[in-house]
Design an enzyme around this catalytic site. Structure first.
Site, PDB file in Angstrom:
ATOM      1  N   TYR A   1      -2.639   8.167  -7.926  1.00  0.00           N
ATOM      2  CA  TYR A   1      -1.964   6.242  -7.198  1.00  0.00           C
ATOM      3  C   TYR A   1      -2.790   5.898  -6.011  1.00  0.00           C
ATOM      4  CZ  TYR A   1       1.796   4.372  -5.070  1.00  0.00           C
ATOM      5  OH  TYR A   1       2.945   3.595  -4.283  1.00  0.00           O
TER       6      TYR A   1
ATOM      7  N   LYS B   1      -4.931   2.986  -4.504  1.00  0.00           N
ATOM      8  CA  LYS B   1      -3.881   1.765  -3.666  1.00  0.00           C
ATOM      9  C   LYS B   1      -4.938   1.991  -2.902  1.00  0.00           C
ATOM     10  CE  LYS B   1       0.464   1.361  -4.762  1.00  0.00           C
ATOM     11  NZ  LYS B   1       1.233  -0.192  -3.978  1.00  0.00           N
TER      12      LYS B   1
ATOM     13  N   SER C   1       1.231  -1.018  -0.234  1.00  0.00           N
ATOM     14  CA  SER C   1      -0.047   0.216   0.356  1.00  0.00           C
ATOM     15  C   SER C   1       0.977   0.900   0.141  1.00  0.00           C
ATOM     16  CB  SER C   1      -0.917  -0.025   1.254  1.00  0.00           C
ATOM     17  OG  SER C   1      -1.917   0.811   1.249  1.00  0.00           O
TER      18      SER C   1
HETATM   19  N1  LIG Z   1       9.624   4.199  -3.422  1.00  0.00           N
HETATM   20  C1  LIG Z   1       8.008   4.476  -2.096  1.00  0.00           C
HETATM   21  O1  LIG Z   1       8.525   5.699  -1.580  1.00  0.00           O
HETATM   22  C2  LIG Z   1       7.003   4.121  -1.901  1.00  0.00           C
HETATM   23  C3  LIG Z   1       6.080   4.820  -0.852  1.00  0.00           C
HETATM   24  C4  LIG Z   1       4.916   3.859  -0.840  1.00  0.00           C
HETATM   25  C5  LIG Z   1       4.602   2.387  -1.309  1.00  0.00           C
HETATM   26  N2  LIG Z   1       5.554   2.280  -2.076  1.00  0.00           N
HETATM   27  C6  LIG Z   1       5.240   0.951  -3.456  1.00  0.00           C
HETATM   28  O2  LIG Z   1       6.150  -0.121  -2.733  1.00  0.00           O
HETATM   29  C7  LIG Z   1       5.581  -1.187  -4.315  1.00  0.00           C
HETATM   30  C8  LIG Z   1       7.148  -1.351  -4.752  1.00  0.00           C
HETATM   31  O3  LIG Z   1       7.722   0.727  -5.338  1.00  0.00           O
HETATM   32  P1  LIG Z   1       9.493   0.636  -5.590  1.00  0.00           P
HETATM   33  O4  LIG Z   1       9.173   1.799  -5.035  1.00  0.00           O
HETATM   34  O5  LIG Z   1       9.887  -0.254  -4.677  1.00  0.00           O
HETATM   35  O6  LIG Z   1       9.615   0.815  -6.812  1.00  0.00           O
HETATM   36  P2  LIG Z   1      10.253   0.213  -8.153  1.00  0.00           P
HETATM   37  O7  LIG Z   1      11.872   0.502  -7.415  1.00  0.00           O
HETATM   38  O8  LIG Z   1      10.607   1.082  -9.095  1.00  0.00           O
HETATM   39  O9  LIG Z   1      10.746  -0.701  -8.259  1.00  0.00           O
HETATM   40  C9  LIG Z   1       9.111  -1.903  -8.731  1.00  0.00           C
HETATM   41  C10 LIG Z   1       9.092  -2.863  -8.948  1.00  0.00           C
HETATM   42  O10 LIG Z   1       8.310  -3.093 -10.226  1.00  0.00           O
HETATM   43  C11 LIG Z   1       8.643  -3.782 -11.726  1.00  0.00           C
HETATM   44  N3  LIG Z   1       7.004  -3.203 -12.488  1.00  0.00           N
HETATM   45  C12 LIG Z   1       6.618  -1.841 -12.784  1.00  0.00           C
HETATM   46  N4  LIG Z   1       5.029  -2.195 -13.423  1.00  0.00           N
HETATM   47  C13 LIG Z   1       5.164  -3.616 -13.695  1.00  0.00           C
HETATM   48  C14 LIG Z   1       4.561  -4.685 -14.213  1.00  0.00           C
HETATM   49  N5  LIG Z   1       3.360  -4.066 -15.210  1.00  0.00           N
HETATM   50  N6  LIG Z   1       4.268  -5.855 -14.403  1.00  0.00           N
HETATM   51  C15 LIG Z   1       5.310  -6.628 -13.700  1.00  0.00           C
HETATM   52  N7  LIG Z   1       6.807  -5.807 -12.750  1.00  0.00           N
HETATM   53  C16 LIG Z   1       6.065  -4.332 -12.978  1.00  0.00           C
HETATM   54  C17 LIG Z   1       9.722  -2.869 -11.781  1.00  0.00           C
HETATM   55  O11 LIG Z   1      10.189  -3.458 -13.101  1.00  0.00           O
HETATM   56  P3  LIG Z   1       9.819  -3.010 -14.368  1.00  0.00           P
HETATM   57  O12 LIG Z   1      10.156  -1.844 -14.289  1.00  0.00           O
HETATM   58  O13 LIG Z   1      10.997  -3.453 -15.367  1.00  0.00           O
HETATM   59  O14 LIG Z   1       8.633  -3.684 -15.088  1.00  0.00           O
HETATM   60  C18 LIG Z   1       9.846  -2.877 -10.753  1.00  0.00           C
HETATM   61  O15 LIG Z   1      11.020  -3.985 -10.109  1.00  0.00           O
HETATM   62  C19 LIG Z   1       4.636  -0.213  -4.821  1.00  0.00           C
HETATM   63  O16 LIG Z   1       3.629  -0.848  -4.984  1.00  0.00           O
HETATM   64  C20 LIG Z   1       4.336   1.409  -4.917  1.00  0.00           C
HETATM   65  O17 LIG Z   1       3.283   1.302  -4.403  1.00  0.00           O
HETATM   66  C21 LIG Z   1       6.493   2.898  -2.906  1.00  0.00           C
END
Ligand SMILES: NC(=O)c1ccc[n+]([C@@H]2O[C@H](COP(=O)([O-])OP(=O)(O)OC[C@H]3O[C@@H](n4cnc5c(N)ncnc54)[C@H](OP(=O)(O)O)[C@@H]3O)[C@@H](O)[C@H]2O)c1
Length: 231
Positions: free
Chosen positions: A152, A156, A138
């Protein structure tokens, strides 16, 4: 060995979670759209001596989702499903007045529809597992009204509600929505490219997920900071 499917596992939080589970001996099925980075991740995790199957593809593709569950079945089943892959809907993020409806549709398709599709595909194996669990990743934006995070955040919030109802409908499983808090990842940089404030490394959030797995609290929504503080 238990088996986990983790979507979006080539980098960021998904990769950090995958590494922690590999270190604990879990077998893994990992996905991401980009095959090269995914392959590099899978190869690196094989050093832990577990079986790691990389299945490149987009979570919105139903054939791909079937492939993920087929690979998990081959490894022995599905003990844990982590819906982590995510779309922002606009990069950089924009106010609702400027949010392209196509972007909102994409966020809903990736963050909600695909997550439910994968859960449905994996449910028979999750129910058969001795301690089946689903984790949906989330965000603070699901619960707070932050400018530019509306599309977004709405997706979520919908994912949180799916997780909440699933937890009620499937009392034999644990279904946890985990809000990780801000992290220094590509997703955050794409959403807010002008924000130079330091953010935590995604690996710092992993102990929160491990605590859920170790303690198996009731299904529900959990914030990583609270889980980490009490540890
Ligand atoms: N970063 C933050 O501050 C934050 C805060 C709150 C919540 N979140 C949540 O945490 C989770 C992880 O995010 P992150 O920040 O770690 O992101 P990230 O580093 O950008 O990694 C995202 C991963 O998802 C893959 N991906 C994206 N779209 C996809 C699709 N349609 N099908 C399959 N794979 C897909 C990407 O690889 P490819 O691009 O090669 O597909 C990558 O492996 C997400 O649910 C995000 O909403 C993040």
């Amino acid at each position: 060995m238990p088996v986990a499917i983790i979507t979006g596992a080539s980098r960021g939080l998904g990769r950090a979670l995958a590494e922690a589970l590999a270190a604990r001996g879990w077998d893994l099925v990992l996905d991401a759209r980009g095959p090269e980075v995914l392959k590099e991740t899978a190869t690196a995790l094989e050093a832990y001596g577990t079986r790691v199957t990389a299945v490149p593809g987009d979570v919105t593709d139903s054939w791909h989702r079937t492939g993920l569950v087929t690979e998990a079945r081959r490894l022995g089943g599905v003990d844990l499903l982590v819906s982590n892959a995510s779309a922002l809907g606009a990069e950089p993020l924009v106010r609702l007045a400027e949010l392209p409806l196509e972007g909102l549709r994409r966020a809903l398709e990736v963050n909600v529809v695909a997550a439910l599709g994968l859960v449905r595909e994996a449910l028979p194996l999750l129910r058969a597992a001795p301690a089946g669990a689903v984790v949906t990743i989330s965000s603070d934006a699901a619960a707070e009204a932050y400018e530019t995070w509306g599309g977004y955040g709405a997706s979520k919030a919908a994912l949180d509600q799916l997780a909440a109802v699933l937890g009620t409908e499937e009392p034999g499983l644990r279904v946890w929505a985990l809000d990780p808090g801000d992290m220094a990842t590509d997703l955050y940089a794409a959403g807010v490219p002008d924000d130079d404030d330091p953010r935590p490394d995604p690996a710092s959030v992993v102990p929160a997920l491990l605590r859920l797995l170790d303690e198996r609290p009731a299904s529900g929504r959990y914030g990583a900071p609270a889980l980490l503080e009490a540890r």
